[in-house]
Design an enzyme around this catalytic site. Structure first.
Site, PDB file in Angstrom:
ATOM      1  N   GLU A   1       0.771  -1.410   0.213  1.00 38.85           N
ATOM      2  CA  GLU A   1      -0.009  -0.020   0.033  1.00 38.85           C
ATOM      3  C   GLU A   1       1.036   1.290   0.230  1.00 38.85           C
ATOM      4  OE1 GLU A   1      -2.735  -0.471   3.172  1.00 38.85           O
ATOM      5  OE2 GLU A   1      -4.016  -1.672   2.216  1.00 38.85           O
TER       6      GLU A   1
ATOM      7  N   CYS B   1       6.427  12.866   0.993  1.00 40.78           N
ATOM      8  CA  CYS B   1       7.696  13.104   1.847  1.00 40.78           C
ATOM      9  C   CYS B   1       8.003  14.535   1.398  1.00 40.78           C
ATOM     10  CB  CYS B   1       8.772  12.058   1.526  1.00 40.78           C
ATOM     11  SG  CYS B   1      10.222  12.618   2.674  1.00 40.78           S
TER      12      CYS B   1
ATOM     13  N   CYS C   1      11.337  16.018   2.402  1.00 40.73           N
ATOM     14  CA  CYS C   1      12.625  16.146   2.916  1.00 40.73           C
ATOM     15  C   CYS C   1      13.465  16.812   1.946  1.00 40.73           C
ATOM     16  CB  CYS C   1      13.253  14.684   3.264  1.00 40.73           C
ATOM     17  SG  CYS C   1      13.614  14.007   1.726  1.00 40.73           S
TER      18      CYS C   1
ATOM     19  N   GLU D   1      -6.021  -8.435  -0.212  1.00 46.12           N
ATOM     20  CA  GLU D   1      -6.349  -8.669   1.102  1.00 46.12           C
ATOM     21  C   GLU D   1      -8.026  -8.152   1.225  1.00 46.12           C
ATOM     22  OE1 GLU D   1      -4.039  -5.657   3.365  1.00 46.12           O
ATOM     23  OE2 GLU D   1      -2.228  -6.443   2.700  1.00 46.12           O
TER      24      GLU D   1
ATOM     25  N   TRP E   1      -6.900  -1.539  15.396  1.00 44.63           N
ATOM     26  CA  TRP E   1      -5.593  -1.259  16.074  1.00 44.63           C
ATOM     27  C   TRP E   1      -5.834  -0.977  17.389  1.00 44.63           C
ATOM     28  CZ3 TRP E   1      -1.373   1.124  12.376  1.00 44.63           C
ATOM     29  CH2 TRP E   1      -1.144   0.622  11.297  1.00 44.63           C
TER      30      TRP E   1
HETATM   31  C1  GAL Z   1      -3.992  -2.943   5.422  1.00 43.14           C
HETATM   32  C2  GAL Z   1      -2.497  -3.495   5.259  1.00 43.14           C
HETATM   33  C3  GAL Z   1      -2.284  -4.673   5.912  1.00 43.14           C
HETATM   34  C4  GAL Z   1      -2.685  -4.435   7.309  1.00 43.14           C
HETATM   35  C5  GAL Z   1      -4.189  -4.224   7.309  1.00 43.14           C
HETATM   36  C6  GAL Z   1      -5.081  -4.193   8.607  1.00 43.14           C
HETATM   37  O1  GAL Z   1      -4.129  -1.896   4.735  1.00 43.14           O
HETATM   38  O2  GAL Z   1      -2.136  -3.701   3.950  1.00 43.14           O
HETATM   39  O3  GAL Z   1      -0.928  -5.017   6.005  1.00 43.14           O
HETATM   40  O4  GAL Z   1      -2.096  -3.652   8.089  1.00 43.14           O
HETATM   41  O5  GAL Z   1      -4.330  -3.205   6.498  1.00 43.14           O
HETATM   42  O6  GAL Z   1      -4.567  -2.991   9.076  1.00 43.14           O
END
Ligand code: GAL
Length: 665
Positions: free
Chosen positions: A143, A148, A150, A300, A308
């Protein structure tokens, strides 16, 4: 072959567990697994010394079940020994702060030292796995994103500008640096937009955003080149974040890849709303399919509650399967769930996988297993079939960047406006392609240009020719305002589109939340239609050759035109000069679709999505019930459901989150 599988991090679990995991994956009929994406520290524990033995063992265990492997290059998260090399490796945020060690995506993609480390690990991986029989492809990094600011990026930006402009005079003229005495006499004087305070020259800012986007395209290319040279038989992809991500021109990023992949998280920890808008999910798919005008993968897909610091709502029973089939319905040719098992450690402890921390296979695993069984039967039938669209929406990253710099009104969002329009088609069961501004328009009967703010003359000419040749065009407010340098055009708005739309913008108004306007339709065809509310950005129009479709009902411009319709050559162009509520786009688009006789495959039912894929002459109709209750749909022909070989006709009951994949009997 239709690939179906999961993202797996064996390095995060004891080795004794790997065979159990592999067996469970095989029982779910997974035939592909993504590995190694964040495992740099395990593969290169110290500079130049590589350890792939553990990964070889993991691949061997999975290989016993003939599970194929996609390898992630681990460059999104470098180990401390890499980042220790120089403080310059860390990205500088827009506020001037350098990030520190602790998260991922900490690097500046323009650092030669970082690129050297990247080259070394990617080359070592490629050398080791080039002829491995189980490895089929690569995912680069993870992703891409984040700009940046810098000093290295500043220098690179200045070089990039030298390539873009003839000379400094040319830049000064196009950027209009006479304003506030910003005239540059040396390339080295040009700052990044962060250094200039809160309101940089829009021309400088737009070029910087383009430069940052290109930086990732180049950073990706560095890895693509290595992988394509050493592993010519493998595919190379990257996992992108869909329509929502706005800092990289995804059309450019997709160009160097064999296919693009999507990450999709409908119930993430950031969405506080328990309702999911299926059209938002579908827009991600349509965007990914549009990037290369070809099918894509889902690298994914959410397979548990996201989280988190917080934990999101868990996917309800049937939802994961529904989302996966929705991706397939819109052109996915591979699906992987994120992730196999929820991590015990690290920032993503609460990002749940197919298995919970305790590793007991539960309902989410069972749902994936059900799909595995289904795809084993029908995957080959679906794989490679195409989505066909007669409608296209133009996604302009330049316009999106420009609105990020100057939204015009705090209530205006390019993305929200785009979604409003896409939603109408989605709810009507009409497939839409998402295309870049420079694109062959001839396959489409209807093209929508939502807020096409930055409009190169060539693009306007192509739109004009498209209409003359018989196309239908819908343009919305604030289009044609800026040239390629983000300066306002020296013409009456909508600039280069004024002629084809047969209209001029006499004046415009930017309204607040508490001040809105209403429209009154002017044509008898619209009588009885709800009067849409408009606001935020309202243009007062003066038709030159167009007919008036709707006028404002209130304020000092009551009675003045807001929406017009122009017939040109064999085609027609509608200009909607006011940002409306959802009903405005519903009314306008249904009217246009009826005129040009575009219809959906089936009659609509609320919350039930209907999409088609075509395997040559064979139509596959996907029916997806996004409701958590039963729904009844009506089929006027006899269909067979690929998922269970049953025949359906007339009234059909759909289970909550149920899916049918129909072909004509
Ligand atoms: C996605 C990322 C994964 C994991 C997932 C859950 O955006 O590609 O590595 O972090 O979110 O947070």
């Amino acid at each position: 072959m239709f690939y179906f599988g999961v993202d797996y991090y064996p390095e995060q679990w004891p080795e004794e567990r790997w065979p159990i995991d592999a067996k469970l994956m095989a029982e779910a009929k997974f035939n592909v697994v993504r590995l190694a994406e964040f495992a740099w520290a395990r593969m290169e524990p110290t500079e130049g010394s590589f350890d792939f033995e553990w990964l070889d063992r993991a691949i061997e265990i999975l290989g016993k079940y003939d599970i194929k492997i996609i390898l992630g290059t681990p460059t999104a998260s470098a180990p401390p020994w890499v980042m220790q090399k120089s403080p310059d490796l860390y990205r500088v945020r827009e506020d001037g702060q350098r990030v520190t060690f602790g998260n991922r995506r900490a690097y500046c993609p323009n650092q030669p030292l970082y690129q050297e480390c990247v080259r070394r690990i990617v080359t070592a991986m490629a050398d080791h796995y080039a002829s491995h029989p189980k490895v089929i492809g690569w995912q680069i990094d993870n992703e891409f994103g984040d700009r940046c600011y810098c000093p290295t990026c500043q220098k690179k930006f200045q070089e990039w500008l030298r390539g873009r402009y003839e000379d400094l005079d040319d830049l000064n003229q196009k950027w209009g640096t006479v304003f506030w005495s910003h005239t540059y006499s040396d390339w080295g004087e040009i700052p990044t937009p962060s250094a200039t305070g809160s309101s940089p020259n829009p021309a400088l800012a737009l070029d910087y955003f383009r430069f940052c986007s290109e930086t990732y395209v180049n950073f990706q290319e560095l890895q693509v080149d290595i992988l394509k040279t050493i592993c010519p038989g493998h595919f190379v992809t990257h996992n992108l974040m869909g329509f929502g991500y706005d800092r990289i021109n995804y059309f450019d990023l997709g160009r160097g890849l064999d296919f693009v992949s999507l990450d999709i998280y409908p119930r993430s920890q950031w969405s506080t709303d328990s309702c999911i808008d299926p059209s938002e999910l579908a827009l991600n798919h349509a965007t990914l399919r549009g990037l290369k005008k070809q099918n894509f993968w889902v690298m994914e897909q959410q397979s548990g509650a996201g989280g988190w610091e917080m934990i999101s709502m868990a996917p309800r029973p049937g939802e994961m399967r529904l989302w996966a089939y929705q991706s397939i319905a819109h052109g996915a040719d591979g699906i992987l769930f994120f992730r196999w098992r929820s991590a015990r450690y690290g920032a993503e402890q609460y990002w749940h996988g197919l298995l919970d921390h305790d590793a007991y296979p539960g309902r989410r695993y069972d749902e994936a297993k059900q799909m595995g069984k289904e795809l084993q039967r029908i995957g080959d039938l679906i794989h490679g079939s195409e989505v066909r669209s007669q409608v296209a929406m133009i996604l302009s990253y330049d316009s999106r960047f420009s609105f990020e710099i100057q939204p015009n009104n705090p209530l205006f969002s390019y993305a929200q406006h785009f979604k409003q329009i896409y939603r109408v088609f989605h709810q009507g069961g009409i497939p839409v392609d998402i295309i870049p501004p420079h694109c062959d328009l001839s396959p489409y009967r209807l093209v929508i240009a939502p807020a096409l703010h930055v409009l190169p003359e060539g693009c306007a000419q192509a739109l004009t020719q498209y209409v003359r040749a018989g196309g239908t065009l819908l343009v919305t407010q604030r289009s044609g305002v800026k040239d390629e340098a983000n300066a306002i055009v020296n013409q009456r708005l909508p600039g280069y589109l004024a002629e084809v739309c047969g209209v001029e913008v006499v004046e415009y108004d930017s309204l607040s939340r508490t001040r809105q306007n209403r429209l009154e339709f002017a044509l008898p065809e619209f009588s009885g239609k709800e009067m849409p509310m408009v606001g935020v950005l309202c243009e007062i129009l003066k038709p030159t050759t167009a007919k008036v479709l709707a006028c404002y009902a209130e304020d000092f411009y009551a009675g003045k035109p807001a929406i017009t319709w122009n017939r040109v050559g064999k085609g027609q162009a509608v200009y909607a000069g006011a940002l409306g509520d959802q009903s405005l786009y519903g009314t306008l688009i249904s009217w246009l679709l009826e005129k040009i006789e575009i219809k959906s495959a089936l009659a609509q039912c609320e919350g039930v999505e209907v999409t088609e894929r075509w395997q040559e002459g064979r139509q596959l109709v996907f029916i997806l019930n996004h409701n958590d209750c039963q729904k009844t749909i009506h089929l006027d022909k006899s269909y067979s459901n690929l998922l269970n070989d049953m025949t359906y006709t007339g009234e059909v009951q759909l289970e909550p989150h149920g899916v049918l994949i129909l072909t004509l009997c």
